[in-house]
Design an enzyme around this catalytic site. Structure first.
Site, PDB file in Angstrom:
ATOM      1  N   HIS A 125      -0.358  -3.109   6.193  1.00 51.62           N
ATOM      2  CA  HIS A 125       0.780  -2.188   6.174  1.00 51.62           C
ATOM      3  C   HIS A 125       2.001  -2.687   6.948  1.00 51.62           C
ATOM      4  CE1 HIS A 125      -1.892   1.589   5.217  1.00 51.62           C
ATOM      5  NE2 HIS A 125      -2.246   0.499   4.529  1.00 51.62           N
ATOM      6  N   ASN A 185     -10.640  -1.505   0.180  1.00 51.89           N
ATOM      7  CA  ASN A 185     -11.868  -0.947   0.734  1.00 51.89           C
ATOM      8  C   ASN A 185     -11.886   0.585   0.771  1.00 51.89           C
ATOM      9  OD1 ASN A 185      -9.800  -1.545   2.778  1.00 51.89           O
ATOM     10  ND2 ASN A 185     -11.218  -0.631   4.235  1.00 51.89           N
ATOM     11  N   HIS A 186     -10.719   1.235   0.687  1.00 47.88           N
ATOM     12  CA  HIS A 186     -10.679   2.696   0.760  1.00 47.88           C
ATOM     13  C   HIS A 186     -10.712   3.386  -0.611  1.00 47.88           C
ATOM     14  CE1 HIS A 186      -8.669   2.319   4.952  1.00 47.88           C
ATOM     15  NE2 HIS A 186      -9.977   2.459   5.070  1.00 47.88           N
ATOM     16  N   ASP A 218       0.825  -1.217   0.000  1.00 49.67           N
ATOM     17  CA  ASP A 218       0.000   0.000   0.000  1.00 49.67           C
ATOM     18  C   ASP A 218       0.861   1.270   0.000  1.00 49.67           C
ATOM     19  OD1 ASP A 218      -1.332  -2.302   1.189  1.00 49.67           O
ATOM     20  OD2 ASP A 218      -3.027  -0.983   1.540  1.00 49.67           O
ATOM     21  N   HIS A 241      -6.820  -8.102  -0.459  1.00 49.36           N
ATOM     22  CA  HIS A 241      -6.812  -6.973   0.466  1.00 49.36           C
ATOM     23  C   HIS A 241      -7.658  -7.356   1.670  1.00 49.36           C
ATOM     24  CE1 HIS A 241      -5.826  -2.739   1.062  1.00 49.36           C
ATOM     25  NE2 HIS A 241      -7.042  -2.582   1.586  1.00 49.36           N
ATOM     26  N   HIS A 253      -3.198  -4.467   2.907  1.00 43.17           N
ATOM     27  CA  HIS A 253      -4.141  -3.840   3.837  1.00 43.17           C
ATOM     28  C   HIS A 253      -3.559  -3.568   5.214  1.00 43.17           C
ATOM     29  CE1 HIS A 253      -7.872  -2.522   5.664  1.00 43.17           C
ATOM     30  NE2 HIS A 253      -7.825  -3.491   6.549  1.00 43.17           N
TER      31      HIS A 253
END
Length: 262
Positions: free
Chosen positions: A178, A67-68, A8, A151, A176
């Site tokens: 990190h 999801n973001h 990410d 993710h 997801h």
């Protein structure tokens, strides 16, 4: 085929690190393909159309998400028209954008990339296992190299999907959380796997955010204003080597750029 799959990208620090490093990595590591998850590239949550276009200009071949991705509404049109950005495939029918794509990399070698979202501790989504089955039946059998970005939050869900797809895809990488995990490996069926790629962002942080508000949130239980952290930045991911004839992973190793000032 040599592929770098990056975790990410987090906020402006992550974007600046990509701008400074990625083009050089293509030559330095003799890469055929660079893929990265971009869902946190704009202010640490979401992806704007401007930042998506920048990341592609910096040398990333394809952006996955999660999801973001829906934070900035101007990305919706880009999702609908671009072949360079995909969103989780296991979202309701009619959701904008593509959940997977295939494209030619070189010498008539094609690659397919699938984006899926977990369901444990995550927003509601369709079953990623059934969705993966459906997509694999749709992909041209001549395409041997198939990558999956899963993710997801739960390590058990990630490992289970990786095992479920073993021998049917080239590699599955988790995104997801990190935090780069220490379990890069090749399963018995030839599928490369890692639970989480990590992130491309500020290291002196809590998952990319300035630590103090995050700590205060845990200590007090009260809402805080999040802020993207500063300081040194790292690019994290995996370096894959995949046999173009069989689609099996030959080698997988974690990639870490080391600390950079950007």
């Amino acid at each position: 085929m040599r592929i770098l799959f990056l975790g990410d990208i987090f906020g402006r620090p992550g974007r600046k690190a990509i701008a400074a490093k990625v083009r050089h990595l293509r030559e330095e590591l003799a890469l055929d393909l660079i893929v990265a998850n971009g869902e946190n590239a704009s202010q640490g949550i979401g992806l704007s159309i401007k930042n998506a276009q920048q990341l592609l200009e910096y040398g990333i071949d394809l952006l996955t998400s999660g999801n973001h991705i829906w934070k900035y509404s101007n990305i919706y049109a880009f999702l609908k028209t671009s072949d360079k950005l995909i969103r989780p495939a296991n979202l309701p029918e009619g959701t904008r954008g593509k959940g997977w794509t295939s494209f030619k990399v070189r010498d008539e070698v094609h690659v397919a990339v699938i984006n899926l979202q977990g369901r444990v501790f995550m927003d509601p989504a369709e079953c990623p296992f059934h969705t993966a089955d459906k997509i694999l039946n749709e992909i041209d059998p001549e395409i041997k190299i198939i990558l999956v970005d899963f993710h997801a939050e739960a390590t058990s869900e990630k490992q289970s999907l990786g095992r479920y797809l073993d021998g049917r895809i080239s590699a599955m990488v988790g995104t997801h959380t990190h935090v780069q995990t220490n379990d890069a490996r090749i399963f018995q069926g030839g599928t490369g796997y890692i639970t989480d790629l990590g992130m491309c962002g500020p290291i002196e942080s809590c998952l990319g955010l300035s630590p103090n508000p995050v700590i205060k949130r845990f200590v007090t239980g009260l809402p805080q204003k999040w802020k993207v952290a500063g300081g040194p930045v790292e690019l994290q991911g995996v370096l894959l080597e995949i046999d173009e004839e069989t689609g099996r992973t030959v080698s997988i190793e974690t990639y870490n750029s080391g600390r950079m000032t950007v």
